[in-house]
Design an enzyme around this catalytic site. Structure first.
Site, PDB file in Angstrom:
ATOM      1  CG  HIS B 157      -1.783  -1.159   1.414  1.00 19.95           C
ATOM      2  ND1 HIS B 157      -3.076  -1.217   0.978  1.00 19.95           N
ATOM      3  CD2 HIS B 157      -1.532  -2.359   1.991  1.00 19.95           C
ATOM      4  CE1 HIS B 157      -3.598  -2.406   1.293  1.00 19.95           C
ATOM      5  NE2 HIS B 157      -2.678  -3.109   1.900  1.00 19.95           N
ATOM      6  CB  SER B 278      12.818  21.337 -16.747  1.00 24.80           C
ATOM      7  OG  SER B 278      12.060  22.510 -16.896  1.00 24.80           O
ATOM      8  CE  LYS B 284      11.660  18.483 -12.028  1.00 23.09           C
ATOM      9  NZ  LYS B 284      10.461  18.628 -12.867  1.00 23.09           N
ATOM     10  CD  GLU B 291       7.888  11.207 -15.872  1.00 20.72           C
ATOM     11  OE1 GLU B 291       6.937  11.821 -15.386  1.00 20.72           O
ATOM     12  OE2 GLU B 291       8.897  11.775 -16.369  1.00 20.72           O
TER      13      GLU B 291
END
Lengths: 459, 459, 459, 459
Positions: B157, B278, B284, B291
């Protein structure tokens, strides 16, 4: 809330709607017998690592046996606080044998427990499904044997293409289902891998004999990694895929049955027992069951998608999202076990209109044979195809069939045509020429049937 | 339109947009080499049934060999009228060897031809995919060996649950992929069934040696029913399912990698070669590739759905709808062959922050061990769980960890607690206790690794 | 890699395959003109907040105008390092106007930029799609007007049910598409919401005039929350849903066309320009385009699923997974813009066989009218339905039609039957009775057509 | 079987399993009240066309009123032969009022009846769903107001990106749901179109006042084509799409909540009433409800796919496949009505750890502000971005934050840096700068909240 398996650290009770959202008892009760079975084996294993004494195990086994009976005879009483089947069984066991029941969950988690129950349920259900598929296959083979002399138009693009045997047509569905059975059997093997003894995620905290438990539960292997064991639902996803393929095959059969029982085709008439009527139109006789089989294919594909999408990108080992795994599997199994015998019954009892089928074979369907005739005269197929195309066009314009075109007309197209061109229009000869393995010639179809029967006999 | 393979009976040309909608050359050209290979075997078989003379076959083989070379070196020139790869090859063959090329299509249809080409293409591509999966498995095993001493929190979880070995964590993905490899191998076998010689639907009009062709093309069996042979795309659907499962497994790995490279977890740092930045925020460093792997899982599942939905309820043997079968398969194969090596590279080159991982194991994660300690003192697990829950709550209220709670406090909960309770908080001991098959104990993980290496060596 | 927009903090270049996986230029180049348009408006806005001087803006506008021209005439040269369209445009702008180009990206991120580009692209494409749908609607209305006198069997469950006008049948598809057009228009409005000025996620770092930019770009509103603005792809998902509905409606039409052009129905003959043939069977004339429309419905539904699944459970504002949003949208738009005119053309040019259709209306289709006749005599419908069912059965056994059953036979069923029962079997009267709104009576259908034309005229 | 609505022409009863497959009573009983409501309006309309006398209608209305009461108080007794709700109601009506009940179905078919019932059910349920969404929106706005002073890291790619207000973060979900509400309202309008009076497919056989019935049933329009009216399930598909979007939005919220309640983030603590524990691990406190919301998103998407796939390629007006339309709609509605209040309750009661959130804003998140600082000094953004990237790298190597880097170090990077660079690292100033519409500045967020409240007040 005091009866939950986990309340110790919590200061306030769950919100009622939240409890309801969380509960799975409404569907996981279907695994009651499997839950008991797994618990019995787990208790035996706990003796082996000294967690239970033989006497304690005796008590537990007796209590579980009683619970099993209660489930079997439908007398098990669920409580409103039973959030899942595991809680229900442990709660009841405590009622029957007292505090010693509290030893059963040692080293075990609901995570490995539910994964085990679910696999056991699948292992019980898959053979039923295979049996129902086999039964439909048997009906198909039966039809193929009965209808061996009937000719019909074979279609591509729903356009009449070439004549075939009706038996050949029936048999195509046999082979589709044969691949499904193969997939079901591979799934059966992959499902028979034991998660029990993997705890919540990290493994059991003592060297429990997992191989022994697997054997006791009829499983061929044990999961090799506890994290994977409690979280993977590959077997459920694979089941839904195999079920989707079965459904797709049934939808193809159904689409054809819907067409072939229409007024326009009228190749088959369904028995009244497998037709329904209209509340408004007294004359209607509808192939509802085949429509439902086709429609439910969408529903089953949807259930596959649902589970795959649920599984995508889950972050942990066990995540609660996995609770969405059982309803689609249960419902899909129920659906197939309902559809398959109905379709088998409908096929078994229908009436074949062999005359209509044969009448539907118009001579233009032998155009390929006409081209092959030219090939036999030494003309390259591509040119033969073109010349035959011309014949088709001429016949169409003249409003006659290819068979009715005069020899003169043919010779006008190409001088190689001779009086033996009539042979090209003999339907039975056309069919008989297709005698290579898998072809529609009677001999080839009989071979198919024999192979199919041998395959069915193997089981 | 004169160059189409089928124009004979038609009086007017196709509408241009209609032609474009109908054409498949933009994607089926990928099967060029398979189309040539299948044609060579078909020509050989035509000699066997007397349709071609050895001399004619010689011409055809030479022509096809030249075409094969043209494809291999990228010099094959497509024409605007090549509606599909079969048309293109036959058109070119005619240019090279003249009218005898027109004999090649005798007894064959694009229906059995495309089914054969597609299966051949799959049989070429599947081993590549299996290889790429194996390579990722090898990296995972490598990581498991390298990182064997690192401890980390195991999660359920997404909450810290119990301590595990990082190696154990890596290995879970090995086993997921191992099941995928099993499925790929079963698919390989099921794909290697020959449709060629089934004609448009009814079978070849002469007793061509299909078993011989299968052998020549490296296929283990021949399709047993011509109607099924030209229309079933089970292998494509099954591929898309297996690919979906691979993608789901990669999405799970990716989700974890995205989490574990976040500032909050910081268990891993990706190599610059496998990160991106970025355009706006200079600081970043993003795990874009993971992803994308996660996002493309949706896309792949969508392709599975697309094909299944297309297949649902098709009425005939071959319907043109089936032309939608290839793009999803090609694109999915490309996607996986792009993702897999990138993920392998990223895992292989990342930096593990073992200190951060170990620091994240807070004592409350040993609460189960504390309960097991009580079980060792004879307290039923269910009560032990409850007592430990109380300890958790008391510690939480007091703002200390379970390990910091005084013996007094413990004995206040239950008198059975003794000074040896400190043992329960030894992380390495906790891990070592989980030594049953599949558990996270170092020995059990080493066994896992050995089994995994043996499995990889088998291939 | 030095030309990437984000490389500053990175020490090593991206892995080549990783770069390829990450790149989106292969598809996002389709938004080139939209990217330039958005940048022009952004530059104007930067003047407003003092980031650019009017002179700098002048330079940028000139540079962007040149780039726009390069795209329009197809002379824009992409570089291998252009990972996406934004990078490509900024790279080129720098080549043209030098360092001042580096000011354009101030306060903007590729996150708000790509969301803006994609919405602009949709706003350009949606009217094209609506136009293509309208064109098909026009053809349907045209057919309805032309074919107003033709009768045909209406079907339920693919069984002949009641007689209807062919015009009525055509018009059903008009209304399906009318709902799709409604959905497209609602989507158009929802899409016209501006993300630009939301930065990477937190908003622009100066009070840029977003309402002004929206107006300049033809959008009706601005996004109210920057986090939502950069990450929501509702409009893309909604487009794929609306496209799926369009496709489903086309698949229903296509299924019917495939049936109605079969030999068994033969209600329509397709023009040669909208049919294809077989490479093997010279007589074949296949409705390939309708099959493709039906098959591509599966593909389009798959694309919807793909995006929805990709969107599920994304953790941040912008995640790279979102890059999977464009290919399904672009491909679906292309597919529909290819299918719609082909279907319109095919319907417009087909031949109707009104005689075949009318001949297919057998008297049993008037059984409901027979029941209604009994209702007119005061018998409750439920009993009338039952009595008529008996008549059907008796006629079936006798091998005659309902119309051929003697008055005697009818009176044997129920004494209320009189000689006027023959009226019940008048097909035109049956049709004319269904004159309530939406019914198949000629007057009602004419009203339908008028309303449809009014609706089309509104656009 | 004698009580079926259609048995007249059938000679033998349905096979029992076939009957079970065909029955829909197990789910369509949910439309009992709607079925009665529709029948009452239909009976009134039958008076208008002279089929019923006022006295007969009186009897029917009384009988139906009694049935309505029986349903409302749960005393309606279903019979085993009630295959669907329509049959059940008509059967019961006959029991109550005798043979005159048999007049009710005149001119009506179950096809238009079920389409009407289903739309009426939707029209009752949609406002409930909208209400539940609004309630969650209200909780979000409430949180935004309460938490207005809290700062937190904003993320892209799950990497810390820029500081934002927690209120801004909450509000993003408000706007997602606002679009869903818009879609629900559009759907409400599209659903309120009356099929009743369209018969089985061809229209009612008398000029019944359909507009009047629509008004009596609260519907805004009547279906314009009877064939379309009985067969289109656009509204059900559109509902499942809108539900999927709601679920996707909830899944995004849930994913974030799961992350933010993890030990690694610990931004929020859930109330005990909205958490659950572990049966094995006493310390666990799991965000099960958010996991279920995320997981059920997959299930809901699956239901959308199921229906779309079922609808694909249906051949007739009404096909029995359409019976698969209700379960996915009912189940999806139930699921959303269960999830929405639980999520609302969980958000409403959670504890925010503003200190943890603010502490997570590390100075590197202000790198963009640093670049903007350079822009303020006249450096083009692209170069500023690059220079800031260098600063990030240097700070990383030195193991310090950007804020800790000395002015010397900054001036070494570029001489334009001055002592005022410290301003760039003021988090509240950074946030306040983003004051354009939709930005995270407190003023902009307050505007957002006001607009949101105005929108909620409109309903």
């Amino acid at each position: 809330m005091t009866q939950s398996l986990w309340g110790g650290r919590f200061q306030s009770a769950a919100d009622e709607t939240a409890f309801q959202l969380n509960a799975s008892i409404q569907f996981d009760r279907r695994m009651a017998l499997q839950d008991v079975r797994g618990s019995k084996v787990w208790a035996d294993a706990l003796v082996g690592v000294g967690v239970l004494t033989p006497a304690e195990n005796e008590q537990i086994q007796t209590g579980l046996a009683q619970i099993q009976t209660e489930f079997e005879v439908g007398q098990f009483a669920f409580h409103p606080t039973d959030e899942d089947i595991h809680t229900a069984v442990e709660r009841r066991l405590t009622e029957i044998i007292g505090a010693v029941a509290g030893k059963l969950h040692t080293g075990r988690s609901r995570n490995d427990q539910v994964a085990t129950d679910f696999r056991l349920w699948m292992l019980d259900a898959l053979p039923q499904l295979t049996g129902a598929v086999n039964e439909l296959q048997r009906v198909l083979v039966g039809r193929a044997e009965t209808d061996i002399s009937a000719l019909m138009p074979g279609y591509t693009h729903l356009q009449r293409a070439q004549p075939i045997l009706l038996s050949h047509w029936w048999m195509q569905f046999f082979w589709m289902l044969a691949r499904d059975v193969e997939r079901l059997q591979a799934l059966q093997t992959r499902t028979a891998t034991l998660p029990l003894g993997c705890g919540a995620l990290a493994g059991a905290p003592f060297p429990v004999d997992r191989e022994g438990m697997a054997e006791a539960l009829g499983m061929g292997s044990v999961a090799q990694n506890s994290l994977d064991a409690v979280s993977n639902r590959d077997f459920a996803a694979e089941f839904l895929f195999v079920a989707s393929m079965i459904a797709i095959h049934l939808s193809k059969l159904s689409e054809a049955m819907i067409l072939y029982t229409s007024a326009e085709f009228r190749y088959f008439t369904l028995d009244d027992a497998y037709s329904t009527g209209s509340s408004l139109m007294p004359q209607k006789k509808n192939p509802d069951h085949f429509e439902l089989a086709r429609g439910k294919t969408g529903t089953i594909i949807g259930k596959l998608v649902g589970l795959l999408t649920t599984l995508k990108g889950l972050p942990s080992t066990y995540d609660k999202d996995l609770q969405e795994d059982k309803p689609p599997v249960f419902e899909t199994m129920d659906t197939l076990l309902l559809i398959l015998p109905v379709l088998a019954g409908a096929l078994d009892t229908l009436t074949v209109h062999a005359d209509r089928m044969e009448a539907a074979i118009d001579p233009s369907m032998l155009a390929t044979d006409l081209a092959d005739y030219l090939v036999g005269k030494g003309i390259p197929f591509r040119e033969a195809h073109h010349l035959t195309g011309e014949a088709v066009r001429i016949a169409e314009v003249a409003g006659v069939t290819l068979a009715d075109l005069s020899l003169d007309a043919y010779q006008h197209i190409h001088p190689v045509f001779g009086p033996d061109v009539v042979d090209a229009f003999d339907v039975r000869k056309s069919v008989a020429r297709r005698s290579a393995t898998g072809g529609t010639a009677p001999n080839a179809v009989r071979t198919q049937i024999e192979r199919a029967k041998a395959l069915l006999a193997e089981k």
